[in-house]
Write a protein that holds these residues in place. Structure first.
Motif, short mmCIF file in Angstrom:
data_model
loop_
_atom_site.label_atom_id
_atom_site.label_comp_id
_atom_site.label_asym_id
_atom_site.label_seq_id
_atom_site.Cartn_x
_atom_site.Cartn_y
_atom_site.Cartn_z
N ALA A 82 -32.71 4.32 0.23
CA ALA A 82 -32.91 3.08 -0.53
C ALA A 82 -31.60 2.35 -0.75
O ALA A 82 -31.52 1.11 -0.65
N GLU A 83 -30.53 3.09 -1.05
CA GLU A 83 -29.23 2.48 -1.32
C GLU A 83 -28.67 1.78 -0.08
O GLU A 83 -28.00 0.75 -0.19
N SER A 84 -28.95 2.33 1.08
CA SER A 84 -28.45 1.71 2.31
C SER A 84 -29.11 0.36 2.56
O SER A 84 -28.49 -0.54 3.13
N ALA B 145 -23.77 2.51 2.06
CA ALA B 145 -23.63 3.12 0.74
C ALA B 145 -22.75 4.36 0.82
O ALA B 145 -22.91 5.19 1.71
N SER B 146 -21.81 4.48 -0.13
CA SER B 146 -20.84 5.58 -0.11
C SER B 146 -21.46 6.92 -0.49
O SER B 146 -20.95 7.97 -0.11
N GLY B 147 -22.54 6.89 -1.26
CA GLY B 147 -23.13 8.12 -1.76
C GLY B 147 -22.72 8.45 -3.19
O GLY B 147 -23.24 9.39 -3.80
N PHE C 108 -15.30 12.14 -7.08
CA PHE C 108 -15.85 11.89 -5.76
C PHE C 108 -14.69 11.54 -4.83
O PHE C 108 -14.00 10.55 -5.04
N GLN C 109 -14.47 12.37 -3.82
CA GLN C 109 -13.31 12.21 -2.95
C GLN C 109 -13.67 12.59 -1.53
O GLN C 109 -14.16 13.70 -1.28
N GLU C 110 -13.44 11.66 -0.61
CA GLU C 110 -13.69 11.89 0.81
C GLU C 110 -15.09 12.41 1.06
O GLU C 110 -15.32 13.35 1.84
#
Length: 267
Positions: A88-90, A96-98, A112-114
Protein backbone atom coordinates in the motif's frame (compact mmCIF):
# COMPACT_ATOMS: atom_id res chain seq x y z
CA UNK A 1 -14.30 -2.33 -2.66
CA UNK A 2 -15.76 0.96 -1.49
CA UNK A 3 -13.90 3.30 0.88
CA UNK A 4 -15.30 5.87 3.28
CA UNK A 5 -12.97 8.14 5.26
CA UNK A 6 -14.31 9.99 8.27
CA UNK A 7 -13.21 13.53 9.00
CA UNK A 8 -12.23 16.04 6.33
CA UNK A 9 -9.84 14.16 4.06
CA UNK A 10 -9.11 16.05 0.85
CA UNK A 11 -10.05 14.50 -2.48
CA UNK A 12 -6.40 13.71 -3.42
CA UNK A 13 -5.82 12.04 -0.04
CA UNK A 14 -9.02 10.00 -0.33
CA UNK A 15 -8.20 8.96 -3.90
CA UNK A 16 -4.67 7.95 -2.92
CA UNK A 17 -5.98 5.95 0.05
CA UNK A 18 -8.53 4.19 -2.15
CA UNK A 19 -5.90 3.22 -4.73
CA UNK A 20 -3.51 2.00 -2.02
CA UNK A 21 -6.10 -0.10 -0.23
CA UNK A 22 -7.42 -1.66 -3.43
CA UNK A 23 -3.87 -2.79 -4.21
CA UNK A 24 -3.42 -4.02 -0.63
CA UNK A 25 -6.70 -5.98 -0.75
CA UNK A 26 -5.72 -7.66 -4.03
CA UNK A 27 -2.32 -8.56 -2.60
CA UNK A 28 -3.91 -9.91 0.59
CA UNK A 29 -6.23 -12.19 -1.42
CA UNK A 30 -3.31 -13.49 -3.48
CA UNK A 31 -0.95 -13.98 -0.51
CA UNK A 32 -3.54 -15.59 1.75
CA UNK A 33 -5.28 -17.66 -0.91
CA UNK A 34 -8.66 -15.97 -0.49
CA UNK A 35 -10.93 -17.12 -3.30
CA UNK A 36 -14.13 -15.37 -2.20
CA UNK A 37 -14.89 -12.25 -4.24
CA UNK A 38 -16.90 -10.37 -1.65
CA UNK A 39 -17.63 -6.68 -2.03
CA UNK A 40 -15.87 -4.89 0.82
CA UNK A 41 -17.10 -1.68 2.44
CA UNK A 42 -14.14 -0.13 4.25
CA UNK A 43 -14.63 2.73 6.70
CA UNK A 44 -11.43 4.41 7.86
CA UNK A 45 -11.77 6.39 11.09
CA UNK A 46 -8.23 7.64 11.66
CA UNK A 47 -7.25 10.40 14.07
CA UNK A 48 -3.75 10.64 12.57
CA UNK A 49 -3.73 13.47 10.00
CA UNK A 50 -2.32 12.65 6.58
CA UNK A 51 0.83 14.28 5.26
CA UNK A 52 2.21 15.24 8.67
CA UNK A 53 5.07 12.76 8.99
CA UNK A 54 3.19 10.59 11.48
CA UNK A 55 2.73 7.45 9.37
CA UNK A 56 -1.01 7.89 8.83
CA UNK A 57 -1.20 5.90 5.59
CA UNK A 58 0.88 3.03 7.00
CA UNK A 59 -1.20 2.91 10.20
CA UNK A 60 -4.41 2.71 8.17
CA UNK A 61 -2.97 0.04 5.90
CA UNK A 62 -1.89 -2.09 8.86
CA UNK A 63 -5.35 -1.78 10.44
CA UNK A 64 -6.92 -2.95 7.18
CA UNK A 65 -4.51 -5.92 6.96
CA UNK A 66 -5.62 -7.23 10.35
CA UNK A 67 -9.27 -6.44 9.68
CA UNK A 68 -9.05 -8.56 6.51
CA UNK A 69 -7.30 -11.30 8.47
CA UNK A 70 -10.17 -11.35 10.97
CA UNK A 71 -12.77 -11.27 8.21
CA UNK A 72 -11.30 -14.19 6.27
CA UNK A 73 -9.95 -16.15 9.25
CA UNK A 74 -6.28 -15.91 8.32
CA UNK A 75 -3.18 -15.69 10.49
CA UNK A 76 -0.83 -12.84 9.63
CA UNK A 77 2.79 -12.84 10.77
CA UNK A 78 4.72 -9.62 11.37
CA UNK A 79 6.67 -10.25 8.19
CA UNK A 80 3.48 -10.70 6.17
CA UNK A 81 1.97 -7.56 7.69
CA UNK A 82 5.08 -5.56 6.76
CA UNK A 83 5.03 -6.77 3.15
CA UNK A 84 1.32 -6.01 2.77
CA UNK A 85 1.65 -2.54 4.28
CA UNK A 86 4.61 -1.89 1.99
CA UNK A 87 2.40 -2.78 -0.96
CA UNK A 88 0.00 0.00 0.00
CA UNK A 89 2.81 2.42 0.87
CA UNK A 90 4.44 1.93 -2.52
CA UNK A 91 1.23 3.07 -4.20
CA UNK A 92 0.90 6.03 -1.84
CA UNK A 93 4.51 7.22 -1.90
CA UNK A 94 6.25 5.56 -4.81
CA UNK A 95 9.50 4.13 -3.49
CA UNK A 96 8.66 3.55 0.18
CA UNK A 97 11.66 3.14 2.52
CA UNK A 98 9.90 0.75 4.89
CA UNK A 99 10.34 3.05 7.91
CA UNK A 100 6.62 3.68 8.40
CA UNK A 101 5.60 0.09 7.62
CA UNK A 102 8.00 -1.08 10.33
CA UNK A 103 7.28 1.63 12.89
CA UNK A 104 3.49 1.23 12.93
CA UNK A 105 3.94 -2.36 14.11
CA UNK A 106 6.56 -1.57 16.75
CA UNK A 107 6.12 -1.27 20.51
CA UNK A 108 9.34 0.67 21.13
CA UNK A 109 11.48 3.35 19.45
CA UNK A 110 13.42 2.11 16.46
CA UNK A 111 16.73 3.02 14.90
CA UNK A 112 16.27 2.52 11.17
CA UNK A 113 19.55 2.26 9.27
CA UNK A 114 20.35 0.85 5.85
CA UNK A 115 17.01 -0.92 5.67
CA UNK A 116 17.34 -2.56 9.09
CA UNK A 117 15.37 -1.65 12.22
CA UNK A 118 16.87 -1.96 15.70
CA UNK A 119 14.70 -1.63 18.82
CA UNK A 120 16.10 0.94 21.25
CA UNK A 121 16.03 0.64 25.05
CA UNK A 122 14.25 3.35 27.06
CA UNK A 123 15.23 4.50 30.52
CA UNK A 124 13.72 7.99 30.36
CA UNK A 125 10.46 9.34 31.68
CA UNK A 126 8.56 12.18 30.08
CA UNK A 127 6.08 12.99 27.37
CA UNK A 128 6.30 13.82 23.72
CA UNK A 129 3.82 16.56 22.85
CA UNK A 130 3.03 16.35 19.15
CA UNK A 131 1.79 19.60 17.63
CA UNK A 132 0.16 19.70 14.20
CA UNK A 133 1.06 22.82 12.22
CA UNK A 134 -2.01 22.29 10.03
CA UNK A 135 0.16 22.25 6.90
CA UNK A 136 0.91 19.09 4.96
CA UNK A 137 4.59 18.31 4.57
CA UNK A 138 6.20 18.47 1.13
CA UNK A 139 8.64 15.58 1.17
CA UNK A 140 9.37 15.65 -2.56
CA UNK A 141 10.16 19.38 -2.50
CA UNK A 142 12.25 18.98 0.66
CA UNK A 143 14.33 16.17 -0.85
CA UNK A 144 14.93 18.20 -4.00
CA UNK A 145 15.92 21.27 -1.97
CA UNK A 146 18.37 19.21 0.08
CA UNK A 147 19.82 17.61 -3.05
CA UNK A 148 20.35 21.00 -4.70
CA UNK A 149 22.11 22.28 -1.60
CA UNK A 150 24.43 19.31 -1.60
CA UNK A 151 25.28 19.92 -5.26
CA UNK A 152 25.96 23.63 -4.74
CA UNK A 153 28.32 23.25 -1.80
CA UNK A 154 31.27 20.85 -1.90
CA UNK A 155 31.28 18.49 1.08
CA UNK A 156 27.81 19.61 2.24
CA UNK A 157 26.34 16.12 2.02
CA UNK A 158 29.14 14.59 4.05
CA UNK A 159 28.90 17.31 6.73
CA UNK A 160 25.12 16.96 6.95
CA UNK A 161 25.20 13.17 7.26
CA UNK A 162 28.05 13.26 9.77
CA UNK A 163 26.23 15.75 12.02
CA UNK A 164 22.91 13.91 11.70
CA UNK A 165 24.63 10.65 12.65
CA UNK A 166 26.31 12.25 15.66
CA UNK A 167 23.04 13.70 16.95
CA UNK A 168 21.18 10.42 16.45
CA UNK A 169 23.86 8.46 18.29
CA UNK A 170 23.92 10.95 21.19
CA UNK A 171 20.13 10.93 21.41
CA UNK A 172 19.84 7.13 21.51
CA UNK A 173 22.33 6.96 24.38
CA UNK A 174 20.50 9.70 26.28
CA UNK A 175 17.25 7.78 25.81
CA UNK A 176 18.82 4.64 27.29
CA UNK A 177 20.70 6.40 30.12
CA UNK A 178 17.87 8.44 31.74
CA UNK A 179 19.12 11.80 30.47
CA UNK A 180 15.97 13.56 29.19
CA UNK A 181 17.62 17.00 29.21
CA UNK A 182 20.35 15.71 26.91
CA UNK A 183 17.80 13.99 24.68
CA UNK A 184 15.86 17.24 24.41
CA UNK A 185 18.96 19.23 23.47
CA UNK A 186 19.75 16.79 20.71
CA UNK A 187 16.20 17.13 19.34
CA UNK A 188 16.61 20.91 19.18
CA UNK A 189 20.07 20.61 17.62
CA UNK A 190 18.64 18.30 14.97
CA UNK A 191 15.90 20.81 14.24
CA UNK A 192 18.54 23.50 13.77
CA UNK A 193 20.38 21.25 11.33
CA UNK A 194 17.18 20.78 9.29
CA UNK A 195 16.25 24.46 9.53
CA UNK A 196 19.67 25.51 8.26
CA UNK A 197 19.14 23.21 5.28
CA UNK A 198 15.86 25.00 4.49
CA UNK A 199 13.60 22.11 5.48
CA UNK A 200 11.58 23.93 8.15
CA UNK A 201 8.98 26.70 7.84
CA UNK A 202 8.20 29.87 9.79
CA UNK A 203 5.18 28.20 11.39
CA UNK A 204 7.18 25.13 12.40
CA UNK A 205 9.95 27.32 13.82
CA UNK A 206 7.36 29.28 15.83
CA UNK A 207 6.05 26.03 17.32
CA UNK A 208 9.55 24.88 18.25
CA UNK A 209 10.24 28.26 19.89
CA UNK A 210 6.94 28.10 21.80
CA UNK A 211 7.73 24.62 23.12
CA UNK A 212 11.16 25.74 24.33
CA UNK A 213 9.75 28.90 25.92
CA UNK A 214 7.19 26.78 27.78
CA UNK A 215 9.94 24.68 29.36
CA UNK A 216 10.33 21.70 27.05
CA UNK A 217 13.61 19.81 27.11
CA UNK A 218 13.75 20.20 23.33
CA UNK A 219 11.73 20.13 20.13
CA UNK A 220 12.07 19.46 16.41
CA UNK A 221 10.16 19.11 13.18
CA UNK A 222 9.06 15.60 12.25
CA UNK A 223 8.34 14.08 8.86
CA UNK A 224 9.68 14.88 5.42
CA UNK A 225 10.00 18.63 5.95
CA UNK A 226 8.44 21.93 4.85
CA UNK A 227 5.33 21.36 6.96
CA UNK A 228 3.94 18.65 9.17
CA UNK A 229 4.31 18.42 12.94
CA UNK A 230 6.62 19.33 15.79
CA UNK A 231 7.51 16.94 18.60
CA UNK A 232 8.48 18.40 21.96
CA UNK A 233 9.91 16.44 24.90
CA UNK A 234 8.70 17.61 28.29
CA UNK A 235 8.08 16.60 31.89
CA UNK A 236 4.58 15.32 32.59
CA UNK A 237 3.88 18.19 35.01
CA UNK A 238 4.87 20.74 32.32
CA UNK A 239 2.74 19.21 29.58
CA UNK A 240 -0.32 21.43 30.01
CA UNK A 241 1.72 24.62 29.76
CA UNK A 242 3.65 23.34 26.75
CA UNK A 243 0.39 22.39 25.06
CA UNK A 244 -1.16 25.78 25.83
CA UNK A 245 1.73 27.70 24.34
CA UNK A 246 1.90 25.44 21.29
CA UNK A 247 -1.77 26.12 20.59
CA UNK A 248 -1.24 29.85 21.05
CA UNK A 249 1.62 29.62 18.54
CA UNK A 250 -0.70 28.09 15.93
CA UNK A 251 -0.92 24.34 16.53
CA UNK A 252 -4.27 23.14 15.23
CA UNK A 253 -4.24 20.02 17.42
CA UNK A 254 -1.93 18.30 19.88
CA UNK A 255 -1.38 14.84 21.33
CA UNK A 256 0.57 13.57 24.33
CA UNK A 257 2.59 10.38 23.94
CA UNK A 258 4.52 8.90 26.90
CA UNK A 259 8.09 7.78 26.46
CA UNK A 260 7.01 4.75 28.45
CA UNK A 261 3.99 3.76 30.52
CA UNK A 262 0.67 5.59 30.53
CA UNK A 263 -0.06 9.30 30.27
CA UNK A 264 -1.00 10.58 33.72
CA UNK A 265 -1.94 14.06 32.54
CA UNK A 266 -4.78 14.22 30.01
CA UNK A 267 -4.49 17.19 27.68
Amino acid sequence: MSLTMTGSASRPVATQASDSLRRLTDEFRATMGVAERLHLDVILDCAIPAGRGLGSSAACARAVVFALADLFGREVTQSMAFDLVQTAESVAHGRASGVDATAVGACAPLLFQEGEAQELPIDCDGLFIIADSGVMGRTKDAVELLREGFLRHSGARERFVRRATELTDEARHALADDRPEELGRRLTDYHELLRAAGLSTDRIDALVAAALTAGSFGAKITGGGMGGCVIALTRAEQAREVTRQLREAGAVQTWAVPLRGRVEHAL
